[in-house]
Design an enzyme around this catalytic site. Structure first.
Site, PDB file in Angstrom:
ATOM      1  N   ASP A   1       0.833  -1.203   0.000  1.00 25.25           N
ATOM      2  CA  ASP A   1       0.000   0.000   0.000  1.00 25.25           C
ATOM      3  C   ASP A   1       0.874   1.262   0.000  1.00 25.25           C
ATOM      4  O   ASP A   1       1.886   1.313   0.711  1.00 25.25           O
ATOM      5  CB  ASP A   1      -0.880  -0.031   1.262  1.00 25.25           C
ATOM      6  CG  ASP A   1      -1.930   1.056   1.253  1.00 25.25           C
ATOM      7  OD1 ASP A   1      -2.726   1.099   0.320  1.00 25.25           O
ATOM      8  OD2 ASP A   1      -1.942   1.881   2.201  1.00 25.25           O
TER       9      ASP A   1
ATOM     10  N   GLU B   1       1.722  -0.520  -5.057  1.00 28.34           N
ATOM     11  CA  GLU B   1       0.640   0.414  -5.419  1.00 28.34           C
ATOM     12  C   GLU B   1       1.276   1.785  -5.546  1.00 28.34           C
ATOM     13  O   GLU B   1       1.722   2.366  -4.554  1.00 28.34           O
ATOM     14  CB  GLU B   1      -0.443   0.445  -4.334  1.00 28.34           C
ATOM     15  CG  GLU B   1      -1.622   1.313  -4.738  1.00 28.34           C
ATOM     16  CD  GLU B   1      -2.115   2.293  -3.695  1.00 28.34           C
ATOM     17  OE1 GLU B   1      -3.134   2.939  -3.935  1.00 28.34           O
ATOM     18  OE2 GLU B   1      -1.475   2.447  -2.628  1.00 28.34           O
TER      19      GLU B   1
HETATM   20  C1  NOJ Z   1      -4.515   2.917  -0.957  1.00 31.99           C
HETATM   21  C2  NOJ Z   1      -5.621   1.984  -0.648  1.00 31.99           C
HETATM   22  O1  NOJ Z   1      -5.946   1.251  -1.797  1.00 31.99           O
HETATM   23  C3  NOJ Z   1      -6.761   2.830  -0.125  1.00 31.99           C
HETATM   24  O2  NOJ Z   1      -7.958   2.097  -0.021  1.00 31.99           O
HETATM   25  C4  NOJ Z   1      -6.347   3.425   1.182  1.00 31.99           C
HETATM   26  O3  NOJ Z   1      -7.362   4.287   1.645  1.00 31.99           O
HETATM   27  C5  NOJ Z   1      -5.048   4.209   1.048  1.00 31.99           C
HETATM   28  N1  NOJ Z   1      -4.059   3.526   0.265  1.00 31.99           N
HETATM   29  C6  NOJ Z   1      -4.453   4.488   2.409  1.00 31.99           C
HETATM   30  O4  NOJ Z   1      -4.017   3.290   2.997  1.00 31.99           O
END
Ligand code: NOJ
Length: 525
Positions: free
Chosen positions: A204, A255
């Site tokens: 993440d 991500e």
């Molecule tokens: C990306 C995640 O996919 C999202 O759902 C989340 O709110 C943020 N990162 C913060 O962790």
């Protein structure tokens, strides 16, 4: 498990957002028991791996991305023993398991943040986060002008007067990755889950862990001091060593919402991450030249570092693509402006989503399927305000409806809500029209989105894995070959065009000698 070398290079990975997938214990919230009962749906779909969004204990301020303990399972979802059983059951079906890791921040209920609050200014406990005095004569202004990605300031003040940094909600304090303790902790967390059999991690906010320690003010929109900082590469090199020390090709997926594909590709060098989501593709407007450009740039940047591309159309953070593609004016996606007031032509969106599915499945590399996309679900736009749970909604004072509309529980069977989701209702209301979109109804219909995904995923395994070579059959038509004997074509133009030569393998909609608007075909040529 088969040990197919480089499995992740072409894997189709299915994203399970646990609280909305299937509810096994009847409390209205999806859980691991629900997933275990539905594994056959995923096996029948023909995917190679599942990515689970965070399953850790969490107060659920941000749907589990606010983690209170990185080494356990959220009680609403089940137990560690159930997670281990689920991993084994998935493996028995030749499905790999990737879990989310959230290294940028934790929950304010995490023991380290609680200890930091208690220990006070100047303590080693506060060094694990970004605590700073405020600005202004009485320190009542935040230490800098950074904004939370969920709206409002990125800083919150605690009773003793210091402020802490949170790039997301105030219940998600950012870790200080300059502190070696954080590095050791996460390396240990990786091992904890690798030891339990997971095949990889989706990381993440992978571009955001390292901050410029001077915490400088920024101009609007500038993310330089907290995104894509050089120090990140060293972290991922150490993670890669850990992943590689386990057998069976364990993978790391980042991500990253980086605008520059070449910058993003630097994280995919051979000793760093295995892959990263392609969000340029996700945000690409419905236009053949734009798609050709995004695909070309993506493949080129990935080729430079020898990494496979990973294509995504939807996830739990963005408007579902049936809805995006159903908006004539703009099919793009912006985190700040969710375009929710534009009219949606769902029939159009569905036709395009079918074509986009065949495009995604035909491209070289891997791909992600977000739960419900295989059923053709759309964004639920009319969730009553009082039921909205996404912190984005509250932090923007309702100007951004947030992401609940793509997180509505999945319809499995039957004629009425909760459509087999569970025996105890569903935590967000499902549209009555989903009666025709249950997995059960669609499995029985050869013309359904589910049948298209199943057939596409099955046939995809037989396609030649060659380099993409563009064809130019005419304006507004995207067409390519990926090796001898396979041609893809998608007609973005307003009028039908002649079908490229070849034997029809699969089509996203009716074709009758010609290739109609917003229709894609796979041809053996
Ligand atoms: C990306 C995640 O996919 C999202 O759902 C989340 O709110 C943020 N990162 C913060 O962790």
């Amino acid at each position: 498990m088969t040990d197919k070398t480089g499995w992740w290079r072409s894997a189709a990975i299915y994203q399970v957002y646990i609280r909305s997938f299937a509810d096994g214990n009847g409390d209205g919230v999806g859980d691991l028991a629900g997933v275990r009962a539905r594994l056959d749906h995923l096996a029948d779909l023909g995917i190679d791996a599942i990515w689970f969004t965070p399953w850790y204990p969490s107060p659920m301020d941000d749907g589990g991305y606010d983690v209170a303990d990185f080494r356990d399972i959220e009680p609403l979802f089940g137990t560690l023993a159930e997670a281990e059983a689920l991993i084994a059951e998935a493996h028995a079906r030749e499905i790999r398991v990737i879990i989310d890791i959230v290294p940028n921040h934790c929950s304010d209920e995490h023991r380290w943040f609680q200890a930091a609050l208690e220990a006070g200014p100047g303590s080693p406990e506060r060094q694990r986060f970004w605590f700073r005095p405020g600005r202004g004569p009485d320190g009542s202004e935040p230490p800098n002008n950074w904004k939370s990605r969920f709206g409002g300031s990125a800083w919150t003040r605690v009773p003793d007067g210091e402020w802490y940094l949170h790039l997301y909600s105030s219940r998600q304090p950012d870790f200080n990755w300059d502190n070696p303790e954080i590095r050791t902790e996460f390396e240990d967390v990786l091992r904890f889950w690798f030891d339990r059999g997971v095949d990889g991690f989706r990381i993440d906010v992978a571009d955001g862990l390292v901050k410029d320690p001077h915490l400088p003010d920024v101009d609007d929109g500038d993310e330089t001091p907290f995104s894509d900082q050089e120090g990140l590469h060293e972290i991922y090199r150490s993670w890669r060593k850990i992943a590689d020390s386990y057998g069976g090709e364990r993978v790391l997926v980042g991500e990253m919402w980086l605008a520059d594909a070449s910058r993003a590709a630097r994280y995919l060098r051979r000793d760093e991450l295995h892959s990263a989501f392609n969000f340029d593709f996700l945000v690409c407007p419905w236009d053949s030249a734009r798609f050709r450009d995004v695909i070309t740039r993506t493949l080129r940047a990935h080729d430079e570092v020898g990494a496979p591309a990973a294509w995504v159309l939807s996830n739990h953070d963005v408007t579902r693509h049936v809805t995006r593609y159903g908006r004539q004016e703009d099919t793009g996606f912006s985190f700040a402006n969710r375009l929710h007031e534009l009219p949606v032509d769902r029939e159009l969106g569905t036709r395009r989503a079918r074509a986009a599915a065949l495009l995604t499945l035909a491209l070289p590399g891997g791909l992600y399927v977000y739960q419900g996309e295989e059923l053709g679900l759309w964004e639920v736009l009319d969730i009553p305000d009082e039921l909205r749970q996404d912190p984005v909604w509250a932090r923007t004072n309702g100007t951004d409806p947030g992401r609940d509309g793509c997180r509505v529980p999945i319809p499995w069977s039957g004629d009425e809500p909760p459509f087999g989701f569970g025996s105890g209702g569903a935590w967000l209301p499902q549209p009555a029209e989903w009666k025709a979109y249950t997995a059960e109804a669609e499995a029985a219909d050869p013309a359904s989105m589910l049948s298209l995904y199943r057939e596409g995923l099955r046939l995809r395994r037989t396609l030649p894995a060659g380099e993409l070579e563009w064809l130019s059959p005419g304006d507004g038509v995207l067409a390519f070959r990926t090796g001898p004997g396979f041609t893809f074509a998608l007609n973005f133009s307003a009028t039908p065009v002649p079908l490229p030569p070849g034997e029809l393998l699969l089509a996203s909609g009716p074709v009758d000698g010609e290739l109609p608007t917003d229709t894609a075909v796979w041809l053996r040529s």
